[in-house]
Design an enzyme around this catalytic site. Structure first.
Site, mmCIF file in Angstrom:
data_model
loop_
_atom_site.group_PDB
_atom_site.id
_atom_site.type_symbol
_atom_site.label_atom_id
_atom_site.label_comp_id
_atom_site.label_asym_id
_atom_site.label_seq_id
_atom_site.Cartn_x
_atom_site.Cartn_y
_atom_site.Cartn_z
ATOM 1 N N TYR A 165 14.962 4.646 -12.735
ATOM 2 C CA TYR A 165 13.350 3.696 -12.707
ATOM 3 C C TYR A 165 13.969 2.435 -13.756
ATOM 4 C CZ TYR A 165 9.069 2.423 -14.150
ATOM 5 O OH TYR A 165 7.662 1.980 -15.349
ATOM 6 N N THR B 12 8.817 -2.114 -18.951
ATOM 7 C CA THR B 12 8.596 -0.792 -19.459
ATOM 8 C C THR B 12 9.038 -0.367 -21.196
ATOM 9 O OG1 THR B 12 8.766 1.468 -18.833
ATOM 10 C CG2 THR B 12 9.940 0.022 -17.745
ATOM 11 N N GLY C 204 15.087 14.204 -19.818
ATOM 12 C CA GLY C 204 14.764 12.436 -20.158
ATOM 13 C C GLY C 204 13.910 12.312 -20.767
ATOM 14 N N LEU D 111 1.087 -1.412 0.243
ATOM 15 C CA LEU D 111 -0.260 -0.102 -0.311
ATOM 16 C C LEU D 111 1.088 1.435 0.338
ATOM 17 C CD1 LEU D 111 -2.789 -0.706 2.908
ATOM 18 C CD2 LEU D 111 -3.043 -1.306 -0.216
ATOM 19 N N PHE E 226 3.677 -6.389 -10.291
ATOM 20 C CA PHE E 226 3.020 -5.325 -10.633
ATOM 21 C C PHE E 226 3.938 -4.620 -9.608
ATOM 22 C CE2 PHE E 226 -0.860 -7.579 -11.837
ATOM 23 C CZ PHE E 226 -0.808 -7.029 -13.876
ATOM 24 N N ASN F 28 2.378 3.415 -22.851
ATOM 25 C CA ASN F 28 1.810 4.892 -21.676
ATOM 26 C C ASN F 28 0.132 3.933 -21.077
ATOM 27 O OD1 ASN F 28 3.608 6.171 -23.269
ATOM 28 N ND2 ASN F 28 3.247 7.717 -21.726
HETATM 29 N N1 LIG Z 1 1.148 3.249 -15.421
HETATM 30 C C1 LIG Z 1 2.515 2.780 -16.649
HETATM 31 O O1 LIG Z 1 2.562 3.585 -17.925
HETATM 32 C C2 LIG Z 1 3.207 2.094 -16.652
HETATM 33 C C3 LIG Z 1 3.901 2.044 -17.832
HETATM 34 C C4 LIG Z 1 5.352 1.215 -17.891
HETATM 35 C C5 LIG Z 1 5.173 0.293 -16.632
HETATM 36 N N2 LIG Z 1 4.178 0.291 -15.896
HETATM 37 C C6 LIG Z 1 4.585 -0.690 -15.061
HETATM 38 O O2 LIG Z 1 3.741 -1.150 -13.778
HETATM 39 C C7 LIG Z 1 3.130 -1.945 -12.855
HETATM 40 C C8 LIG Z 1 2.101 -1.017 -12.478
HETATM 41 O O3 LIG Z 1 1.500 0.288 -12.582
HETATM 42 P P1 LIG Z 1 0.883 0.951 -12.089
HETATM 43 O O4 LIG Z 1 0.450 2.539 -12.658
HETATM 44 O O5 LIG Z 1 -0.260 0.128 -11.617
HETATM 45 O O6 LIG Z 1 1.698 1.653 -10.219
HETATM 46 P P2 LIG Z 1 0.872 1.722 -9.162
HETATM 47 O O7 LIG Z 1 1.799 2.336 -8.216
HETATM 48 O O8 LIG Z 1 -0.619 1.751 -8.698
HETATM 49 O O9 LIG Z 1 1.167 0.609 -8.728
HETATM 50 C C9 LIG Z 1 1.986 -0.039 -7.907
HETATM 51 C C10 LIG Z 1 1.660 -0.993 -6.621
HETATM 52 O O10 LIG Z 1 2.700 -1.792 -5.720
HETATM 53 C C11 LIG Z 1 2.349 -1.527 -4.967
HETATM 54 N N3 LIG Z 1 4.067 -1.600 -4.064
HETATM 55 C C12 LIG Z 1 5.605 -0.867 -4.562
HETATM 56 N N4 LIG Z 1 6.512 -1.625 -3.746
HETATM 57 C C13 LIG Z 1 6.059 -3.045 -3.480
HETATM 58 C C14 LIG Z 1 6.874 -3.445 -2.267
HETATM 59 N N5 LIG Z 1 8.107 -3.302 -2.904
HETATM 60 N N6 LIG Z 1 5.949 -4.743 -2.239
HETATM 61 C C15 LIG Z 1 4.577 -4.463 -2.129
HETATM 62 N N7 LIG Z 1 4.030 -3.778 -3.367
HETATM 63 C C16 LIG Z 1 4.992 -2.537 -3.293
HETATM 64 C C17 LIG Z 1 2.230 -0.280 -4.467
HETATM 65 O O11 LIG Z 1 1.647 -0.142 -3.491
HETATM 66 C C18 LIG Z 1 1.191 -0.386 -5.297
HETATM 67 O O12 LIG Z 1 0.056 -0.708 -5.343
HETATM 68 C C19 LIG Z 1 4.639 -1.182 -11.992
HETATM 69 O O13 LIG Z 1 5.037 -1.632 -12.397
HETATM 70 C C20 LIG Z 1 5.324 -0.016 -13.266
HETATM 71 O O14 LIG Z 1 6.294 -0.276 -12.626
HETATM 72 C C21 LIG Z 1 3.221 1.133 -15.362
HETATM 73 O O1 LIG Z 2 2.162 17.503 -16.760
HETATM 74 C C1 LIG Z 2 2.435 16.549 -17.403
HETATM 75 C C2 LIG Z 2 2.623 15.333 -17.637
HETATM 76 C C3 LIG Z 2 3.001 15.135 -18.841
HETATM 77 N N1 LIG Z 2 3.567 15.583 -20.119
HETATM 78 C C4 LIG Z 2 4.172 15.021 -21.000
HETATM 79 O O2 LIG Z 2 3.079 13.507 -21.962
HETATM 80 C C5 LIG Z 2 3.905 13.163 -21.849
HETATM 81 C C6 LIG Z 2 2.858 11.522 -21.624
HETATM 82 O O3 LIG Z 2 4.106 11.431 -19.940
HETATM 83 P P1 LIG Z 2 3.896 11.019 -18.980
HETATM 84 O O4 LIG Z 2 4.207 11.127 -17.553
HETATM 85 O O5 LIG Z 2 2.311 10.520 -18.990
HETATM 86 O O6 LIG Z 2 3.774 9.277 -19.635
HETATM 87 P P2 LIG Z 2 5.486 9.198 -19.766
HETATM 88 O O7 LIG Z 2 6.272 8.976 -21.524
HETATM 89 O O8 LIG Z 2 6.596 9.954 -18.847
HETATM 90 O O9 LIG Z 2 5.918 7.508 -18.748
HETATM 91 C C7 LIG Z 2 5.639 6.815 -19.441
HETATM 92 O O10 LIG Z 2 6.846 5.428 -20.329
HETATM 93 C C8 LIG Z 2 7.931 5.748 -19.333
HETATM 94 C C9 LIG Z 2 8.888 4.694 -20.386
HETATM 95 O O11 LIG Z 2 9.562 6.011 -21.211
HETATM 96 C C10 LIG Z 2 7.463 5.155 -18.615
HETATM 97 O O12 LIG Z 2 7.505 3.183 -18.680
HETATM 98 C C11 LIG Z 2 6.143 5.555 -17.561
HETATM 99 O O13 LIG Z 2 6.290 4.934 -16.100
HETATM 100 C C12 LIG Z 2 5.353 5.678 -18.211
HETATM 101 O O14 LIG Z 2 3.888 6.467 -17.585
HETATM 102 C C13 LIG Z 2 5.918 12.774 -22.474
HETATM 103 O O15 LIG Z 2 5.746 13.448 -23.093
HETATM 104 C C14 LIG Z 2 5.122 14.590 -20.967
HETATM 105 O O16 LIG Z 2 6.570 15.158 -21.132
HETATM 106 C C15 LIG Z 2 2.805 17.156 -20.266
HETATM 107 O O17 LIG Z 2 3.502 17.477 -21.319
HETATM 108 N N2 LIG Z 2 2.692 17.351 -19.074
#
Ligand SMILES: NC(=O)c1ccc[n+]([C@@H]2O[C@H](COP(=O)([O-])OP(=O)(O)OC[C@H]3O[C@@H](n4cnc5c(N)ncnc54)[C@H](O)[C@@H]3O)[C@@H](O)[C@H]2O)c1
Ligand SMILES: O=c1ccn([C@@H]2O[C@H](COP(=O)(O)OP(=O)(O)O[C@H]3O[C@H](CO)[C@H](O)[C@H](O)[C@H]3O)[C@@H](O)[C@H]2O)c(=O)[nH]1
Length: 322
Positions: free
Chosen positions: A138, A114, A278, A33, A70, A167
């Site tokens: 990350y 990712t 980045g 959590l 996850f 994304n």
């Molecule tokens: N959201 C995206 O666009 C995106 C893109 C690429 C990869 N991912 C990966 O997908 C997964 C899920 O992402 P999300 O957006 O649902 O994030 P989120 O933060 O909503 O979910 C991650 C969950 O992991 C739990 N957690 C974190 N560290 C922990 C630990 N050490 N032990 C137990 N629980 C732990 C957190 O409490 C949370 O509920 C992550 O691994 C993230 O890196 C997400």
């Molecule tokens: O307030 C904001 C937020 C985002 N952006 C732009 O919107 C695009 C998408 O940004 P997000 O932060 O929504 O997503 P990212 O592309 O940075 O990140 C995603 O791709 C990453 C890989 O590069 C990781 O996997 C990460 O977990 C995943 O969410 C980017 O160009 C960012 O610069 C804005 O202009 N304003």
């Protein structure tokens, strides 16, 4: 199947848990959590609050046949200034989980990798055989876990899949993005539309793209859930497969903001800020490998539809809280 979902109280894990339950699987969610919410764990799943680092007794009790992993820290900016948190949770935590699996002879795992493992792309769309040079901690920690899975498959007959999400967006089963620290574009733009933020800052409009803003590949969380179900049973023992997951179409930040205006019917004031460190200009997935191997096809590729689903769930949550 008896499945352990690590991180199932988070955004993506909770949606996949709901889909697993719908498919008749028996699910235990393990989550500390730290960024998740206990009330996001779908009814019907057992919930154990625990860290990955202390997952051994939980696995000994549950004896899962497969793990969906996850659980991670996933804020790129934070990973640059507090890298120890990322190495500890993402890499240390994953190692502890794999060892806990080995101890109960559970060797089937699907891991949330990712697009950040690739870094600045040499070619777009990005294929799985592209070079992996992450530009932030990350991404480096996720790539380290991918390598861990390759060696566990080779040495211990794990059947592993790394899904490299691009994304992730949208909502399903009443569950949407709910990060306390929100950095993602669509939920931030929706908060502006809902009047919960004054404006959104567009990070740079001088990129070499048609409208000058960054292009990303937005994949609906339901399509991601489908891929997890397919990946769960796909590999043979000893195999580690890596699949990109995107819908293959890029949308610019400007197009996303326009879609949010259109779907919500509200103004979304924009300020233009400097580039975010980045951020590559374009990240678009080539997902041909998972399409060919597992027959996966994204069903929700329309940007307005993805935004609409996220908006509806965010509105429902706001109404429930009021
Ligand atoms: N959201 C995206 O666009 C995106 C893109 C690429 C990869 N991912 C990966 O997908 C997964 C899920 O992402 P999300 O957006 O649902 O994030 P989120 O933060 O909503 O979910 C991650 C969950 O992991 C739990 N957690 C974190 N560290 C922990 C630990 N050490 N032990 C137990 N629980 C732990 C957190 O409490 C949370 O509920 C992550 O691994 C993230 O890196 C997400
Ligand atoms: O307030 C904001 C937020 C985002 N952006 C732009 O919107 C695009 C998408 O940004 P997000 O932060 O929504 O997503 P990212 O592309 O940075 O990140 C995603 O791709 C990453 C890989 O590069 C990781 O996997 C990460 O977990 C995943 O969410 C980017 O160009 C960012 O610069 C804005 O202009 N304003």
């Amino acid at each position: 199947m008896r499945v352990l979902v690590a991180g199932g109280a988070g955004y993506i894990g909770s949606v996949v848990t709901a889909v697993l339950l719908e498919g008749g699987h028996e699910v235990t969610v393990l989550d500390d959590l730290s960024t998740g919410h206990a009330d996001a764990v779908p009814d019907g799943a057992r919930f154990v609050q625990a860290r990955l680092q202390e997952s051994a007794p939980v696995l000994a009790d549950v004896r899962p046949e497969a793990v969906l992993h996850f659980a991670a820290k996933s804020l790129v900016g934070e990973s640059q200034v507090k890298p120890e948190i990322y190495w500890e949770h993402n890499v240390g935590g994953s190692l502890a989980l794999l060892e806990a699996m080995r101890a109960v002879d559970c060797r089937r795992i699907v891991f949330s990798s990712t697009a950040a493992t690739y870094g600045e792309p040499e070619q777009v769309p990005i294929r799985e055989d592209a070079s992996t040079r992450p530009t932030n901690t990350y991404g480096a920690t996720k790539l380290a876990v991918d390598a861990m899975l390759t060696s566990y498959a080779a040495a211990y007959d794990f059947a592993a899949v790394s899904l490299r999400y691009f994304n992730v967006a949208g909502a399903a089963h009443g569950l949407g993005e709910r990060h306390t620290t929100e950095t993602h574009l669509i939920p931030i733009a929706l908060q502006v539309a809902a009047g919960r933020r004054e404006s959104i800052t567009v990070y740079g409009e001088d990129y070499p793209t048609p409208d000058g803003t960054c292009i990303r590949d937005y994949i609906h969380v339901s399509d991601l859930a489908d891929a997890h179900l397919l990946a769960l049973t796909a590999p043979e023992p000893g195999e580690h497969r890596v699949y990109n997951l995107g819908n293959g179409t890029g949308f610019s930040v400007q197009q996303v903001v326009d879609a949010v205006r259109e779907v919500t019917g509200h103004p979304v004031p924009v300020e233009v800020g400097p580039r975010r460190a980045g951020d590559p200009a374009q990240l678009v997935a080539a997902s041909d490998r998972i399409r060919a191997d597992l027959g996966w096809t994204p069903r929700h590729t329309d940007l307005a539809g993805i935004v609409r689903d996220a908006w509806e769930v965010a509105q429902q949550r706001a109404a429930a809280q009021a």
